[in-house]
Structure formats: C-alpha cells, structure tokens
Design a protein around this motif. Structure first.
Motif, PDB file in Angstrom:
ATOM      1  N   ALA A 137       0.851  -1.195   0.000  1.00  0.00           N
ATOM      2  CA  ALA A 137       0.000   0.000   0.000  1.00  0.00           C
ATOM      3  C   ALA A 137       0.881   1.238   0.000  1.00  0.00           C
ATOM      4  CB  ALA A 137      -0.911   0.013   1.216  1.00  0.00           C
ATOM      5  N   LEU A 138       0.317   2.303  -0.523  1.00  0.00           N
ATOM      6  CA  LEU A 138       0.946   3.627  -0.486  1.00  0.00           C
ATOM      7  C   LEU A 138      -0.103   4.603   0.029  1.00  0.00           C
ATOM      8  CD1 LEU A 138       3.013   4.035  -3.740  1.00  0.00           C
ATOM      9  CD2 LEU A 138       3.709   4.790  -1.504  1.00  0.00           C
ATOM     10  N   HIS A 139       0.101   5.109   1.233  1.00  0.00           N
ATOM     11  CA  HIS A 139      -0.846   6.051   1.819  1.00  0.00           C
ATOM     12  C   HIS A 139      -0.384   7.472   1.521  1.00  0.00           C
ATOM     13  CE1 HIS A 139      -3.381   3.301   4.168  1.00  0.00           C
ATOM     14  NE2 HIS A 139      -2.281   2.547   4.209  1.00  0.00           N
ATOM     15  N   MET A 142       3.985   1.013   2.444  1.00  0.00           N
ATOM     16  CA  MET A 142       3.865  -0.091   3.395  1.00  0.00           C
ATOM     17  C   MET A 142       4.234  -1.403   2.723  1.00  0.00           C
ATOM     18  SD  MET A 142       0.421   0.964   5.397  1.00  0.00           S
ATOM     19  CE  MET A 142       0.764  -0.145   6.738  1.00  0.00           C
ATOM     20  N   VAL A 143       4.935  -2.234   3.481  1.00  0.00           N
ATOM     21  CA  VAL A 143       5.206  -3.615   3.096  1.00  0.00           C
ATOM     22  C   VAL A 143       4.566  -4.461   4.172  1.00  0.00           C
ATOM     23  CG1 VAL A 143       6.975  -5.356   2.718  1.00  0.00           C
ATOM     24  CG2 VAL A 143       7.350  -3.018   1.913  1.00  0.00           C
ATOM     25  N   GLY A 144       3.517  -5.170   3.804  1.00  0.00           N
ATOM     26  CA  GLY A 144       2.709  -5.858   4.804  1.00  0.00           C
ATOM     27  C   GLY A 144       1.964  -4.811   5.603  1.00  0.00           C
ATOM     28  N   SER A 145       2.097  -4.864   6.918  1.00  0.00           N
ATOM     29  CA  SER A 145       1.449  -3.858   7.764  1.00  0.00           C
ATOM     30  C   SER A 145       2.454  -2.874   8.345  1.00  0.00           C
ATOM     31  CB  SER A 145       0.695  -4.555   8.895  1.00  0.00           C
ATOM     32  OG  SER A 145       1.611  -5.286   9.688  1.00  0.00           O
ATOM     33  N   VAL A 146       3.681  -2.867   7.804  1.00  0.00           N
ATOM     34  CA  VAL A 146       4.752  -2.021   8.325  1.00  0.00           C
ATOM     35  C   VAL A 146       5.007  -0.849   7.374  1.00  0.00           C
ATOM     36  CG1 VAL A 146       7.181  -1.968   8.998  1.00  0.00           C
ATOM     37  CG2 VAL A 146       5.817  -4.007   9.441  1.00  0.00           C
ATOM     38  N   THR A 147       4.980   0.354   7.932  1.00  0.00           N
ATOM     39  CA  THR A 147       5.351   1.540   7.161  1.00  0.00           C
ATOM     40  C   THR A 147       6.863   1.594   7.102  1.00  0.00           C
ATOM     41  OG1 THR A 147       3.380   2.703   7.905  1.00  0.00           O
ATOM     42  CG2 THR A 147       5.171   4.043   7.024  1.00  0.00           C
ATOM     43  N   ILE A 148       7.421   1.594   5.897  1.00  0.00           N
ATOM     44  CA  ILE A 148       8.882   1.508   5.759  1.00  0.00           C
ATOM     45  C   ILE A 148       9.557   2.866   5.665  1.00  0.00           C
ATOM     46  CG2 ILE A 148       8.873  -0.799   4.771  1.00  0.00           C
ATOM     47  CD1 ILE A 148       9.241   0.544   2.010  1.00  0.00           C
ATOM     48  N   ALA A 149       8.812   3.917   5.374  1.00  0.00           N
ATOM     49  CA  ALA A 149       9.391   5.257   5.271  1.00  0.00           C
ATOM     50  C   ALA A 149       8.261   6.269   5.219  1.00  0.00           C
ATOM     51  CB  ALA A 149      10.253   5.371   4.020  1.00  0.00           C
ATOM     52  N   LYS A 150       8.640   7.534   5.315  1.00  0.00           N
ATOM     53  CA  LYS A 150       7.685   8.617   5.109  1.00  0.00           C
ATOM     54  C   LYS A 150       8.410   9.687   4.307  1.00  0.00           C
ATOM     55  CE  LYS A 150       4.766   7.811   9.059  1.00  0.00           C
ATOM     56  NZ  LYS A 150       4.191   8.309  10.284  1.00  0.00           N
TER      57      LYS A 150
END
Length: 152
Positions: A101-103, A117-125
């Motif tokens: 996902a990309l929020h 997001m990769v899975g349920s983890v936000t990897i960066a902002k």
C-alpha cells in the motif's frame, strides 16, 4: 600512491555516477531532511579542513578527500519516486510492485506525505510538494490502483 588510493578514487567515481543517475531518474523528489543534509555538509567541510592541515602524503590526501567527497554526496542525495520504484534513503530502493500500500496524506504544511507499506509495516515517510491527486494519477498507471490510498 597505494592500491587503496585507486580503490577510493574508483568508489567515489562510481558513487558520484550513481548519484547523478538517481537524480535524473526521479520523477517526484522528496523534501530532504535539512538537519542531516547540513550535518553531512558540515562534516565534509570539517574533514576537508583537517585533511588539508594534517596530510603529509598523497595517500593521506586521497583518503581524507574520499571521506569528504562521500559525505558531500550523502548531503546531495535525494529520495523520491521514479517511474518504477520508490527511493526512501541511500541504498533503499523499493519496486512499486513490491509495496502492499501507499498512503497519501496532506500535511498541515501543504506537503503530501507518502507512507509506503510492506505488509502492515510503514517503511518510510516521504514529504512531496505535489498534491495527492497528481501522485495518485501517476502511481495508478504503475501499480494496482487499489494499493494507492488517499487518506483524508
């Protein structure tokens, strides 16, 4: 000059070429973290001055200026979105298809925050100047539109 001097020069040339290549591939450039940008540049200047003051041999100069140059390159590094990937930091390139996902969120400052997001983890902002609608239109063409989410 030692063999390490040649290795330092080769690594620096390759790193500079990668920086130029990545900067030309960015479609949307994220706002840099000013603290780290100035930190890298200040460290580069400080180490450059120490190198000039303390070096005695060409190998000393090359190793000192290698460190200075690499810190300068780190200061010029930019994160952002390319045609097929997301660059979140130095050495961290994620393919758009590997993201779940990309929020996209509008911040009070008017910037758009991209939270991959990769899975349920936000990897960066990442903070971008483009509007969520422009980013979504671009990303919908390159990944599954259901994975690009505009948060209100």
């Amino acid at each position: 000059m030692t063999i390490f001097s040649y290795v330092y020069l080769a690594v620096f040339v390759i790193a500079a070429a990668v920086l130029v290549y990545v900067r030309t591939q960015l479609v949307f450039t994220a706002r840099p973290n000013r603290f780290f940008q100035w930190f890298y540049w200040a460290a580069a200047v400080m180490i450059g001055i120490f190198t000039v003051l303390t070096s005695r041999t060409p190998a000393d100069y090359i190793s000192g200026f290698f460190i200075t140059g690499m810190l300068g390159l780190f200061g010029f590094w930019r994160n952002g979105v390319t045609a097929d990937s997301l660059i979140t930091r130095i050495g961290a390139v994620r393919g758009l298809n590997s993201l779940t996902a990309l929020h996209l969120t509008v911040l009070p400052t008017g910037l758009t925050e991209v939270a991959p997001m990769v899975g349920s983890v936000t990897i960066a902002k990442l903070r971008l100047t483009q509007s969520p609608a422009v980013l979504k239109a671009f990303l919908d063409k390159r990944m599954d539109p259901a994975r690009v989410i505009i948060d209100e």
